[in-house]
Design a protein around this motif. Structure first.
Motif, PDB file in Angstrom:
ATOM      1  N   ARG A  23       0.827  -1.223   0.000  1.00 44.08           N
ATOM      2  CA  ARG A  23       0.000   0.000   0.000  1.00 44.08           C
ATOM      3  C   ARG A  23       0.858   1.269   0.000  1.00 44.08           C
ATOM      4  NH1 ARG A  23      -5.492  -0.091   1.492  1.00 44.08           N
ATOM      5  NH2 ARG A  23      -6.357  -2.128   1.038  1.00 44.08           N
ATOM      6  N   GLN A  24       2.028   1.176  -0.669  1.00 46.93           N
ATOM      7  CA  GLN A  24       2.937   2.319  -0.645  1.00 46.93           C
ATOM      8  C   GLN A  24       2.392   3.530  -1.408  1.00 46.93           C
ATOM      9  OE1 GLN A  24       6.467   0.489  -2.223  1.00 46.93           O
ATOM     10  NE2 GLN A  24       5.952   0.834  -4.358  1.00 46.93           N
ATOM     11  N   TYR A  32      -0.380  11.840  -3.183  1.00 43.51           N
ATOM     12  CA  TYR A  32      -1.468  10.910  -3.532  1.00 43.51           C
ATOM     13  C   TYR A  32      -2.818  11.581  -3.281  1.00 43.51           C
ATOM     14  CZ  TYR A  32      -4.905   7.160  -3.159  1.00 43.51           C
ATOM     15  OH  TYR A  32      -6.046   6.398  -3.310  1.00 43.51           O
ATOM     16  N   ARG A  36      -5.841  12.002  -5.842  1.00 44.31           N
ATOM     17  CA  ARG A  36      -7.079  11.318  -5.454  1.00 44.31           C
ATOM     18  C   ARG A  36      -8.274  12.277  -5.511  1.00 44.31           C
ATOM     19  NH1 ARG A  36     -10.950   9.312  -4.550  1.00 44.31           N
ATOM     20  NH2 ARG A  36     -11.701   7.864  -2.995  1.00 44.31           N
ATOM     21  N   PHE A  71      -0.844   0.580  -9.299  1.00 46.46           N
ATOM     22  CA  PHE A  71      -1.953   1.142  -8.539  1.00 46.46           C
ATOM     23  C   PHE A  71      -3.267   0.653  -9.124  1.00 46.46           C
ATOM     24  CE2 PHE A  71      -5.250   3.862  -7.133  1.00 46.46           C
ATOM     25  CZ  PHE A  71      -4.965   3.956  -5.779  1.00 46.46           C
ATOM     26  N   ASP A  73      -6.812  -2.125  -7.510  1.00 46.14           N
ATOM     27  CA  ASP A  73      -7.365  -2.735  -6.299  1.00 46.14           C
ATOM     28  C   ASP A  73      -7.784  -4.162  -6.614  1.00 46.14           C
ATOM     29  OD1 ASP A  73      -8.252  -1.753  -3.434  1.00 46.14           O
ATOM     30  OD2 ASP A  73      -9.734  -3.203  -4.128  1.00 46.14           O
ATOM     31  N   ILE A  74      -7.846  -4.997  -5.586  1.00 40.53           N
ATOM     32  CA  ILE A  74      -8.256  -6.388  -5.808  1.00 40.53           C
ATOM     33  C   ILE A  74      -9.728  -6.471  -6.238  1.00 40.53           C
ATOM     34  CG2 ILE A  74      -6.541  -7.240  -4.149  1.00 40.53           C
ATOM     35  CD1 ILE A  74      -8.905  -7.910  -2.258  1.00 40.53           C
ATOM     36  N   PHE A  87     -16.605   2.541  -3.453  1.00 45.68           N
ATOM     37  CA  PHE A  87     -15.750   2.781  -2.281  1.00 45.68           C
ATOM     38  C   PHE A  87     -16.233   4.065  -1.634  1.00 45.68           C
ATOM     39  CE2 PHE A  87     -13.253  -0.014  -4.817  1.00 45.68           C
ATOM     40  CZ  PHE A  87     -12.465  -0.734  -3.937  1.00 45.68           C
ATOM     41  N   GLY A  92     -14.816   2.108   3.443  1.00 44.21           N
ATOM     42  CA  GLY A  92     -14.203   1.052   2.636  1.00 44.21           C
ATOM     43  C   GLY A  92     -15.121   0.603   1.526  1.00 44.21           C
ATOM     44  N   PRO A  93     -14.829  -0.578   0.966  1.00 46.35           N
ATOM     45  CA  PRO A  93     -15.589  -1.025  -0.203  1.00 46.35           C
ATOM     46  C   PRO A  93     -17.007  -1.458   0.143  1.00 46.35           C
ATOM     47  CG  PRO A  93     -13.924  -2.651   0.426  1.00 46.35           C
ATOM     48  CD  PRO A  93     -13.749  -1.487   1.335  1.00 46.35           C
ATOM     49  N   PHE A 139      -0.507  -7.432  -9.465  1.00 43.43           N
ATOM     50  CA  PHE A 139      -1.134  -8.188  -8.381  1.00 43.43           C
ATOM     51  C   PHE A 139      -2.583  -8.501  -8.700  1.00 43.43           C
ATOM     52  CE2 PHE A 139      -4.164  -5.272  -6.403  1.00 43.43           C
ATOM     53  CZ  PHE A 139      -3.747  -4.034  -6.880  1.00 43.43           C
ATOM     54  N   THR A 145     -10.024 -14.312  -0.545  1.00 45.96           N
ATOM     55  CA  THR A 145     -10.178 -12.945  -0.047  1.00 45.96           C
ATOM     56  C   THR A 145     -11.146 -12.147  -0.913  1.00 45.96           C
ATOM     57  OG1 THR A 145      -8.122 -12.837   1.184  1.00 45.96           O
ATOM     58  CG2 THR A 145      -8.907 -10.765   0.241  1.00 45.96           C
ATOM     59  N   TYR A 149     -15.316 -10.481   0.178  1.00 42.97           N
ATOM     60  CA  TYR A 149     -15.965  -9.188  -0.091  1.00 42.97           C
ATOM     61  C   TYR A 149     -17.188  -9.363  -0.991  1.00 42.97           C
ATOM     62  CZ  TYR A 149     -11.906  -6.955   2.014  1.00 42.97           C
ATOM     63  OH  TYR A 149     -10.946  -6.569   2.903  1.00 42.97           O
ATOM     64  N   PHE A 202      -2.632 -11.422  -3.137  1.00 41.03           N
ATOM     65  CA  PHE A 202      -2.996 -10.984  -1.786  1.00 41.03           C
ATOM     66  C   PHE A 202      -4.121 -11.853  -1.236  1.00 41.03           C
ATOM     67  CE2 PHE A 202      -0.750  -6.980  -1.077  1.00 41.03           C
ATOM     68  CZ  PHE A 202      -0.397  -6.579  -2.350  1.00 41.03           C
ATOM     69  N   THR A 204      -5.480 -11.694   2.011  1.00 36.91           N
ATOM     70  CA  THR A 204      -5.524 -10.965   3.272  1.00 36.91           C
ATOM     71  C   THR A 204      -6.263 -11.718   4.377  1.00 36.91           C
ATOM     72  OG1 THR A 204      -5.469  -8.931   2.010  1.00 36.91           O
ATOM     73  CG2 THR A 204      -6.266  -8.747   4.272  1.00 36.91           C
ATOM     74  N   HIS A 320       1.733  -5.887   6.601  1.00 35.32           N
ATOM     75  CA  HIS A 320       0.471  -5.583   5.924  1.00 35.32           C
ATOM     76  C   HIS A 320       0.616  -4.147   5.435  1.00 35.32           C
ATOM     77  CE1 HIS A 320      -4.252  -5.855   6.055  1.00 35.32           C
ATOM     78  NE2 HIS A 320      -3.773  -6.056   4.844  1.00 35.32           N
TER      79      HIS A 320
HETATM   80  O1  CP3 Z   1      -0.171  -1.349  -2.620  1.00 36.45           O
HETATM   81  C1  CP3 Z   1      -0.369  -0.375  -3.363  1.00 36.45           C
HETATM   82  O2  CP3 Z   1       0.060   0.777  -3.125  1.00 36.45           O
HETATM   83  C2  CP3 Z   1      -1.090  -0.628  -4.670  1.00 36.45           C
HETATM   84  C3  CP3 Z   1      -2.511  -0.451  -4.656  1.00 36.45           C
HETATM   85  C4  CP3 Z   1      -3.403  -1.332  -3.793  1.00 36.45           C
HETATM   86  C5  CP3 Z   1      -4.590  -0.822  -3.216  1.00 36.45           C
HETATM   87  N1  CP3 Z   1      -5.286  -1.847  -2.667  1.00 36.45           N
HETATM   88  C6  CP3 Z   1      -5.015   0.599  -3.269  1.00 36.45           C
HETATM   89  C7  CP3 Z   1      -6.066   1.082  -2.355  1.00 36.45           C
HETATM   90  C8  CP3 Z   1      -3.355  -2.697  -3.496  1.00 36.45           C
HETATM   91  C9  CP3 Z   1      -2.273  -3.725  -3.790  1.00 36.45           C
HETATM   92  C10 CP3 Z   1      -4.554  -3.022  -2.794  1.00 36.45           C
HETATM   93  C11 CP3 Z   1      -4.897  -4.389  -2.355  1.00 36.45           C
HETATM   94  C12 CP3 Z   1      -6.138  -4.609  -1.595  1.00 36.45           C
HETATM   95  N2  CP3 Z   1      -7.339  -3.964  -1.745  1.00 36.45           N
HETATM   96  C13 CP3 Z   1      -6.300  -5.639  -0.624  1.00 36.45           C
HETATM   97  C14 CP3 Z   1      -5.249  -6.660  -0.244  1.00 36.45           C
HETATM   98  C15 CP3 Z   1      -4.199  -6.106   0.649  1.00 36.45           C
HETATM   99  C16 CP3 Z   1      -4.684  -5.562   1.955  1.00 36.45           C
HETATM  100  O3  CP3 Z   1      -4.385  -4.398   2.212  1.00 36.45           O
HETATM  101  O4  CP3 Z   1      -5.293  -6.305   2.727  1.00 36.45           O
HETATM  102  C17 CP3 Z   1      -7.617  -5.549  -0.136  1.00 36.45           C
HETATM  103  C18 CP3 Z   1      -8.243  -6.422   0.924  1.00 36.45           C
HETATM  104  C19 CP3 Z   1      -8.267  -4.498  -0.858  1.00 36.45           C
HETATM  105  C20 CP3 Z   1      -9.688  -4.050  -0.752  1.00 36.45           C
HETATM  106  C21 CP3 Z   1      -9.784  -2.652  -0.265  1.00 36.45           C
HETATM  107  N3  CP3 Z   1      -9.454  -1.535  -1.017  1.00 36.45           N
HETATM  108  C22 CP3 Z   1     -10.198  -2.223   1.008  1.00 36.45           C
HETATM  109  C23 CP3 Z   1     -10.617  -3.141   2.146  1.00 36.45           C
HETATM  110  C24 CP3 Z   1     -10.129  -0.834   1.010  1.00 36.45           C
HETATM  111  C25 CP3 Z   1     -10.595   0.084   2.111  1.00 36.45           C
HETATM  112  C26 CP3 Z   1      -9.687   0.088   3.254  1.00 36.45           C
HETATM  113  C27 CP3 Z   1      -8.587   1.095   3.029  1.00 36.45           C
HETATM  114  O5  CP3 Z   1      -7.427   0.756   3.251  1.00 36.45           O
HETATM  115  O6  CP3 Z   1      -8.964   2.205   2.646  1.00 36.45           O
HETATM  116  C28 CP3 Z   1      -9.620  -0.424  -0.263  1.00 36.45           C
HETATM  117  C29 CP3 Z   1      -9.367   0.965  -0.713  1.00 36.45           C
HETATM  118  C30 CP3 Z   1      -7.994   1.278  -1.226  1.00 36.45           C
HETATM  119  N4  CP3 Z   1      -7.243   0.463  -2.038  1.00 36.45           N
HETATM  120  C31 CP3 Z   1      -7.272   2.475  -1.007  1.00 36.45           C
HETATM  121  C32 CP3 Z   1      -6.071   2.369  -1.721  1.00 36.45           C
HETATM  122  C33 CP3 Z   1      -4.992   3.402  -1.840  1.00 36.45           C
HETATM  123  C34 CP3 Z   1      -7.772   3.688  -0.208  1.00 36.45           C
HETATM  124  C35 CP3 Z   1      -8.936   4.332  -0.852  1.00 36.45           C
HETATM  125  C36 CP3 Z   1      -8.756   5.767  -1.220  1.00 36.45           C
HETATM  126  O7  CP3 Z   1      -7.640   6.262  -1.512  1.00 36.45           O
HETATM  127  O8  CP3 Z   1      -9.791   6.454  -1.264  1.00 36.45           O
END
Ligand code: CP3
Length: 341
Positions: A23-24, A32, A36, A71, A73-74, A87, A92-93, A139, A145, A149, A202, A204, A320
């Motif tokens: 999530r870098q 970002y 965004r 960049f 999402d799963i 979202f 969250g989602p 990815f 996982t 959802y 992933f 998770t 994580h």
């Molecule tokens: O890693 C990275 O920087 C690349 C991008 C990436 C995102 N999500 C961007 C994101 C990756 C690899 C993911 C994977 C992901 N997404 C997972 C598996 C890894 C983990 O963290 O458990 C899961 C379960 C998801 C589903 C998801 N997406 C959730 C549960 C959420 C909400 C929770 C949260 O952290 O906000 C997201 C939203 C999301 N995905 C954001 C980002 C940057 C934040 C939303 C935003 O910017 O408005």
């Protein structure tokens, strides 16, 4: 020029471990947040190649990390299978939950290619701008996982809705997993064709499953995906992340031919060093809260991880995703420590 992360995935130990963060590209970075806000919805950002490429590159420019992760999402896969995915800030989602077998049968069997095309365009764009030593990671979510959802329609604490559904309707649940396996193979193969160097799966929520269910819904689908991707791209480099698997990591790598496993912060490092690292590369496993805390707690945590894993095939990472509240100075401090500062 060699790419240190790829070298480790190819089986070589590197003196100073390469480092990136799950999530870098995300909310802890002001640059970002700025993109965004411009992008509209989160999915609009995922499907905008220009902006998605930009946020993929932001953490590389700022920190000089050794890997960039696409960049996206799963949950783009459920979206491309026809499920409604949104979202909402703070929540969250949110998806339309799959309540029964009929809802699963109502999904598309194969993803809408037009929906995912922008993701491959993002990869091609990032590829042209990435420094040569930086490994580019694609990815997808592992089927279990993603299914949690899709069934619940949102994140839940212990994934009770999906576990219950899988106990009550194992055939319907298996049909959903099959759809996810097939589409994930194609999706990862296309990411590789578009230019990523390696991919991460992933899972998770793997850690909430009892052993038999872990074997059926985490290990077996992941094994099929790895096999399917390698059937198309024999040299494909693949990282598994069955978060929370603990000692079940040993059975996971017995069955699944991954090149590396990413381990969460709760995993016993002595176990991983003895039973896992001699067989595949290890990635991890700093507690994101230690990074958030900073100071002596961060220094101690980094030192312990380097001591235990630094002698073998190792990619430094978090256990994580990085938390949105994390100060940038703490990331800089972590990187300085990992790189010997
Ligand atoms: O890693 C990275 O920087 C690349 C991008 C990436 C995102 N999500 C961007 C994101 C990756 C690899 C993911 C994977 C992901 N997404 C997972 C598996 C890894 C983990 O963290 O458990 C899961 C379960 C998801 C589903 C998801 N997406 C959730 C549960 C959420 C909400 C929770 C949260 O952290 O906000 C997201 C939203 C999301 N995905 C954001 C980002 C940057 C934040 C939303 C935003 O910017 O408005």
């Amino acid at each position: 020029m060699s790419k240190p992360v790829l070298e480790v995935l190819n089986g070589r130990a590197v003196n100073t471990p390469p480092v990136w963060m799950m999530r870098q590209a995300g909310r802890y970075l002001p640059e970002y947040q700025a993109v965004r806000t411009r992008a509209g919805s989160f999915l609009d950002l995922c499907f905008n190649p220009e902006l998605a490429a930009e946020v993929t590159l932001q953490p590389i420019r700022r920190f000089g990390l050794d890997a960039a992760i696409l960049f996206s999402d799963i949950l783009v896969i459920p979206h491309a299978l026809g499920q409604t995915v949104t979202f909402s800030a703070g929540e969250g989602p949110l998806l339309t939950p799959l309540a029964d077998r009929a809802a699963i049968e109502g999904l598309r069997g194969t993803v809408d290619d037009a929906v995912l095309a922008p993701v491959y365009e993002t990869i091609r764009r990032v590829k042209t701008e990435l420094p040569p030593a930086v490994t580019f990671l694609g990815f997808c979510g592992a089927p279990w996982t993603v299914a949690t959802y899709m069934i619940a329609g949102r994140g839940t604490a212990s994934q009770a809705p999906a576990r219950l559904f899988a106990y009550r309707e194992p055939d319907a649940f298996a049909a959903l997993i099959d759809i996810l396996v097939e589409n994930s193979i194609t999706y990862l193969a296309r990411q590789i064709e578009a230019g990523v160097d390696a991919v991460q799966l992933f899972d998770t929520w793997a850690g909430v499953l009892p052993p038999e269910e872990f074997a059926r819904w985490c290990v077996e689908p992941t094994r099929r995906i790895v096999e399917g991707v390698r059937a198309r791209h024999p040299g494909a480099r693949i990282i598994g992340f069955p978060r929370g698997a603990g000692t079940q990591l040993a059975g996971f790598i017995d069955a699944v031919a991954v090149d590396a496993v990413s381990v969460d912060w709760s995993t016993d490092r002595a176990f991983v060093r003895q039973a896992i690292q001699p067989r595949v590369a290890v990635q991890g496993n700093l507690d994101p809260l230690a990074l958030l805390a900073g100071g002596a707690a961060l220094d101690r945590s980094v030192a312990a991880i380097l001591r235990d894993f630094g002698g073998g095939r190792f990619i430094f990472n978090l256990g994580h995703g990085i938390l949105p509240e994390t100060p940038i100075a703490h990331v800089e401090r972590m990187l300085a420590r990992v790189r010997g500062g």
